[in-house]
Design a protein around this motif. Sequence first.
Motif, PDB file in Angstrom:
ATOM      1  N   ASN A  75       0.839  -1.202   0.000  1.00 51.58           N
ATOM      2  CA  ASN A  75       0.000   0.000   0.000  1.00 51.58           C
ATOM      3  C   ASN A  75       0.877   1.258   0.000  1.00 51.58           C
ATOM      4  N   GLY A  76       0.233   2.405  -0.130  1.00 50.12           N
ATOM      5  CA  GLY A  76       0.975   3.662  -0.254  1.00 50.12           C
ATOM      6  C   GLY A  76       1.598   4.131   1.048  1.00 50.12           C
ATOM      7  N   THR A  77       1.144   3.593   2.176  1.00 51.10           N
ATOM      8  CA  THR A  77       1.708   3.962   3.473  1.00 51.10           C
ATOM      9  C   THR A  77       2.997   3.188   3.726  1.00 51.10           C
TER      10      THR A  77
ATOM     11  N   SER B 294      -2.143  17.263   3.569  1.00 51.39           N
ATOM     12  CA  SER B 294      -2.107  15.954   2.930  1.00 51.39           C
ATOM     13  C   SER B 294      -3.002  15.016   3.717  1.00 51.39           C
TER      14      SER B 294
ATOM     15  N   LYS C  73      -8.265   5.511  -5.364  1.00 49.57           N
ATOM     16  CA  LYS C  73      -7.386   6.321  -6.200  1.00 49.57           C
ATOM     17  C   LYS C  73      -7.734   6.147  -7.682  1.00 49.57           C
TER      18      LYS C  73
ATOM     19  N   ASP D 222       5.604  11.963  -1.818  1.00 47.62           N
ATOM     20  CA  ASP D 222       4.397  11.166  -1.677  1.00 47.62           C
ATOM     21  C   ASP D 222       3.560  11.475  -2.918  1.00 47.62           C
TER      22      ASP D 222
ATOM     23  N   SER E  27       0.069   5.370  -4.412  1.00 49.05           N
ATOM     24  CA  SER E  27      -0.928   4.491  -3.809  1.00 49.05           C
ATOM     25  C   SER E  27      -1.858   3.984  -4.902  1.00 49.05           C
TER      26      SER E  27
ATOM     27  N   ALA F 207       0.967   9.774  -4.017  1.00 48.76           N
ATOM     28  CA  ALA F 207      -0.281   8.990  -3.957  1.00 48.76           C
ATOM     29  C   ALA F 207      -1.338   9.514  -4.929  1.00 48.76           C
ATOM     30  N   HIS F 208      -1.263  10.834  -5.248  1.00 50.03           N
ATOM     31  CA  HIS F 208      -2.254  11.417  -6.164  1.00 50.03           C
ATOM     32  C   HIS F 208      -1.667  11.662  -7.552  1.00 50.03           C
TER      33      HIS F 208
ATOM     34  N   GLY G 180      -2.798  -1.317  -2.604  1.00 49.49           N
ATOM     35  CA  GLY G 180      -1.516  -1.417  -3.305  1.00 49.49           C
ATOM     36  C   GLY G 180      -0.787  -0.098  -3.291  1.00 49.49           C
TER      37      GLY G 180
END
Length: 358
Positions: free
Chosen positions: A57-59, A82, A183, A154, A178, A156-157, A190
Amino acid sequence: MSIFVTKSFMPPIEEYNRQIEDIFENCILTNNGPKVKELERKISEYLGVENFQYVTNGTIALQLALSALDIHDGEIITTPFSYVATTSSILWERCKPVFVDIEPDNFTIDANKIEDAITEKTRAIMAVHVFGYSCNVQKIEEIAKKHNLKVIYDGAHAFGSKYMGKSLLSYGDVSTCSFHATKLYHTVEGGACIVKDKDVSDRLSLQKRFGHNVDNHIMLGINGKQSEFHAAMGLANFPYINDIITDRKRASDLYDNLLKEYVIRPKHQDNLEYNYAYYPVMFKNEAELLKVFDALNAADIFPRRYFYPSLNKLSYVNGENCPISEDISSRIACLPLYYGIENEVIEKIADIIKGVLN
Ligand SMILES: *Cc1c(COP(=O)(O)O)cnc(C)c1O
């Protein structure tokens, strides 16, 4: 039916089933199987990047980025605007987040304020391409070089956004992404790390599978591997990435036309090919935002306060003051935006917002 801020893209079920049938045939469920490898190859080709590592995952991607860069203590300069995972991953790795305020017109960290926050304990800058807008990557790289700091984005976006003709995910020492169900492009759960340096990438690859090669235990690791079933969803969704972005543009353009005079929008960025990951709007103040939310909720429509609160205000951090982020957090929201959102739904949302604001 309720309308939420997002709705997961679903591929045709036959195409998903075809991926799953392969797994049932070969009985490989995880541990860097053929689907994970195929997804890594296809996405890195699509993005035009090397050293692409698919993770759970993105974390975990953010935590692995810190540990692969050998950052286990000290201060990380970061943004207060964020999702909470940006800050929590820093804390979880036992580092201290140091918040630097954001640019008022695109909500990314204000690079011109970074140098004032650097101390002898600073190890890295963790910035966010929030909503798919580009950070000031040139300035951040210049500062990092000058002060010998690592840069983690980061992203994620950022999947699908391009800056200066390259994927936004190709900047920094490590960029993360992410692929969560909410998303733009997802694999149910993921994430990924895109790593500039091959040695760092190799460390990360080892750290995401417990730090060992068979019986050779090389370093401390964690379980950040992704399964074949997640990769299967990713492969089924993969052919639709461009359709997803095109359709989000259609929806964003319609919102733009209908709401132009009513809400404040982020400023256009030169050299950015935008991915339409979110549709953020700013109201004059929090009271106005809350009135709009009441009216939309009454119609079974649920936008979200992305991002609120400003992360420097979390109860478990003792964050620096960030007046711009705190102000923007109090009056910004993301309107529903997803593949296939009907024009009539967007028109209804716009009518309700106009009704409240008029
Ligand atoms: C979603 C998100 C994450 C976390 O990703 P997960 O895959 O849900 O762990 C991190 N940072 C930002 C900015 C996000 O929006």
